[in-house]
Motif scaffolding. Structure first.
Motif, PDB file in Angstrom:
ATOM      1  N   ARG A   1       0.822  -1.206   0.000  1.00 38.55           N
ATOM      2  CA  ARG A   1       0.000   0.000   0.000  1.00 38.55           C
ATOM      3  C   ARG A   1       0.854   1.254   0.000  1.00 38.55           C
TER       4      ARG A   1
ATOM      5  N   PRO B   1      -1.678  -8.275  12.654  1.00 36.31           N
ATOM      6  CA  PRO B   1      -2.303  -8.754  11.430  1.00 36.31           C
ATOM      7  C   PRO B   1      -3.447  -9.727  11.691  1.00 36.31           C
TER       8      PRO B   1
ATOM      9  N   HIS C   1       0.677 -13.784   6.671  1.00 40.56           N
ATOM     10  CA  HIS C   1      -0.766 -13.963   6.813  1.00 40.56           C
ATOM     11  C   HIS C   1      -1.389 -12.683   7.323  1.00 40.56           C
ATOM     12  N   PRO C   2      -1.392 -11.646   6.460  1.00 39.95           N
ATOM     13  CA  PRO C   2      -1.937 -10.376   6.928  1.00 39.95           C
ATOM     14  C   PRO C   2      -3.422 -10.513   7.230  1.00 39.95           C
ATOM     15  N   ASP C   3      -3.895  -9.595   8.015  1.00 35.33           N
ATOM     16  CA  ASP C   3      -5.290  -9.581   8.425  1.00 35.33           C
ATOM     17  C   ASP C   3      -6.191  -9.439   7.207  1.00 35.33           C
TER      18      ASP C   3
ATOM     19  N   ARG D   1      -9.218  -8.713   7.029  1.00 33.18           N
ATOM     20  CA  ARG D   1     -10.120  -7.559   7.168  1.00 33.18           C
ATOM     21  C   ARG D   1      -9.486  -6.284   6.642  1.00 33.18           C
ATOM     22  N   ALA D   2      -8.139  -6.264   6.587  1.00 29.92           N
ATOM     23  CA  ALA D   2      -7.461  -5.063   6.113  1.00 29.92           C
ATOM     24  C   ALA D   2      -7.264  -5.102   4.603  1.00 29.92           C
TER      25      ALA D   2
ATOM     26  N   GLY E   1      -5.450  -7.160   2.742  1.00 28.27           N
ATOM     27  CA  GLY E   1      -4.198  -7.688   2.201  1.00 28.27           C
ATOM     28  C   GLY E   1      -4.225  -9.201   2.106  1.00 28.27           C
TER      29      GLY E   1
END
Lengths: 404, 404
Positions: free
Chosen positions: A357, A396, B155-157, B159-160, B162
């Protein structure tokens, strides 16, 4: 700490929680403040009275009655109450900023100063400027929670054994003077780092938690904000991006390295290379004009500098994955003439960077940003508010919140 | 949040403050806890009773009477009370760790697992291992504050926005299962990052606030801890040091970059280059043996890899000024054969690096470090204690504390 000190400290903690709740929820009744803090009616009453006396809050608003009840008196933040002052002593200017407890900037002014002035004369100029601004805008400075001081160079804490003790004594004296004048504890740091903090508050709400600010000026330096907190490093020297090697086989730098970013991206380095192909370019304004005219050979020089800046930023992006990279300093005036080829350089690098991002832009505050940053850092240190100042980013993954 | 939830949250905050005070000051009387927290006698009484019931604290100690008074009953932490569990699902092993509220590691065990096992089978193996360890060491797991899960990859969130949604669903399911089994909220992250957190607690008290952990394994990755907090980045991909370019004109990497660190420092990369000069070197153990024998041509290959690692670390040192850099992964077995030339490479770079407090060493935990890190990160998230977990480093300069 004396028993007296412990009690004052506890009272201060309670005050901070009351202010934090008012920042987060807006106006509240005393009863709501009691419930939210768990404090007794007597304690809350004393705290609110003291905050009203100091004009940090007002209790002049009412929530209309519902049913047969009476209207409820509400406590609210005084939007004009100063909570922190920031002072920047720059090379060619001094700047002062005043911030409220909710991190609003109430005033920010900058004034040029001659290069011949010493640090003490610069402090005189800054304090006189502050006095005029406070009087002109009727800002109450008597209830300050903290003050911040921005300087050029690194000034690590002498108690930690780093830095030049003589230089730090000068800084300690300056901080002491500011603290005595304002009656508030003083925090100090490097101007470029403090500018990074100011920039993180200019863009978004909530403030950007991961930001790298790069100053392209007579030198090249950076300020790094991670998880909402300024990175200072174990020896206080974090952020020296000017000495990241972008050409391992490049020419030797004064610092002992080779092919350092500063050798390609300082004002003098860029203008020197430009003059080899366009001898009439005198300064940054002349450089911008040449680029606006579409001078091809000047364009090539800037493209090469941008490629090298892109390499350094690629490394930053891979290591830190910041949300935003901000270019400041005089060369930020090049705008898209510089940012365009930097973006192209980033795009040629590691594929996954493109999925990130990362936003690249120029600084929003053109001068004196460190004064704003100094006030905000001082508030974060002496008046931290969860969710506003320096609150860590969400991790995360989490399947909570649940409580045991 | 429901009103019920608000009250439970408030009670939880009070509990955390009581536990934090016990961690920082050691055993305290109820009266001392009341004074330190500002909570009423009734509230404190209920909180302590509940903590005793859950075996988080005990009230079985006494402070001898002074003068004609009676002895004072003291509340103390139960040193055997588990506060968090960490589970690491590695490629060739699973590991579990149990930590107490004061960040002590109560148990840490690792077990090999076949490469053919899926994630779900690995979780089975980890939970079974945890059960055996808890039974064998009589650890009470019913009062857990949190659990952590370590995995390979990012393992990004979800919900964000990613990461790969399908991959994240698998992780969410695993975390859900761990949370239901243990009755605690679950936090998850990448194994290399979690290993960095574990390493920061192995060395010093208080834990090292600025540390970079570099894993030299089948890939090359890193975990960065700044101001006591793990750096995850805006997209959850911070720490990919393997793709920092150390040779801008080097060969293309699969990632799209050129001359990436991983192309020179992964196990396969190093062994591949070594075999060109010493075809009989089969693995890392063989490489160490060749270096111990003083094989000059093998030495040259390792020196070159170390030079490039030194370049990447030089950049890290300049940007972040960490207190400690820890080398982990299988190639850490090279010890001073690797660290020696890395130190020489750093010494050849920017002069001021030599003035920094950078310490370079190999990892203290040889396997399963992420399980320990997962437990600690989960505690930091769900049971933060000021001054122990993730507390920001002192800023470089401050003339306080004074209060307004």
């Amino acid at each position: 700490m004396s028993n007296d000190g412990v009690l004052r400290n506890l009272r201060r903690q309670h005050e901070l929680r009351v202010l934090a709740i008012l920042v987060e929820r807006g106006p509240c009744s005393r009863r709501e403040l009691e419930n939210a803090t768990g404090l007794s009616r007597t304690t809350m009453s004393a705290i609110v009275a003291d905050l009203v006396r100091r004009r940090a809050v007002a209790d002049d608003a009412q929530r209309p009655a519902t049913g047969r009840g009476r209207p409820t008196t509400l406590v609210r933040l005084n939007p004009h109450a100063a909570a922190a002052v920031g002072v920047e002593l720059g090379r060619g200017h001094v700047s002062v900023a005043v911030a409220g407890i909710a991190r609003t900037v109430l005033a920010h002014v900058t004034e040029p100063i001659g290069m011949e002035s010493g640090l003490s004369a610069r402090m005189d100029a800054a304090l006189s400027l502050l006095e005029r601004v406070a009087a002109g805008r009727r800002l109450a400075l008597e209830g300050l929670a903290a003050a911040g001081l921005g300087l050029w160079g690194h000034h690590p804490d002498p108690r930690a054994g780093g830095g030049d003790p003589a230089g730090d004594l000068v800084v300690t004296d300056l901080a002491e003077r500011l603290g005595v004048t304002l009656g508030a504890p003083v925090t100090w740091d490097n101007n470029i780092r403090l500018a990074a903090v100011a920039e993180r508050y200019t863009v978004e709400t909530p403030a950007c938690a991961d930001l790298v600010y790069i100053a392209l000026s007579h030198g090249v330096g950076s300020g790094v904000v991670i998880n909402g907190t300024l990175v200072r490093g174990a020896s206080g020297t974090a952020g020296e991006i000017g000495h990241v090697s972008v050409e391992p086989s490049g020419p030797p730098c004064w610092c002992g390295g080779r092919g350092c970013l500063e050798q390609y991206l300082s004002i003098d380095a860029v203008l020197g290379r430009v003059r080899a192909v366009a001898p009439d370019v005198a300064d940054v304004a002349g450089l911008v004009a040449a680029l606006d005219r579409g001078d091809r050979s000047v364009r090539d020089v800037v493209d090469w500098s941008a490629e090298l800046l892109g390499r350094a930023l690629g490394t930053v992006a891979i290591l830190l994955d910041p949300h935003r990279v901000v270019i400041g300093g005089e060369l930020a005036d090049l705008g898209d003439h510089l940012l365009g080829p930097v973006r192209a350089s980033l795009a040629r690098q590691k594929l996954s960077i493109r999925d990130r991002r990362l936003e690249l832009g120029t600084a929003r505050i053109s001068q004196g940003a460190a004064a704003v940053g100094a006030a905000l850092v001082a508030l974060d240190r002496h008046s931290p508010i969860h969710g506003i100042a320096g609150a860590p980013a969400e991790p995360p993954g989490t399947s909570g919140p649940r409580f045991m």
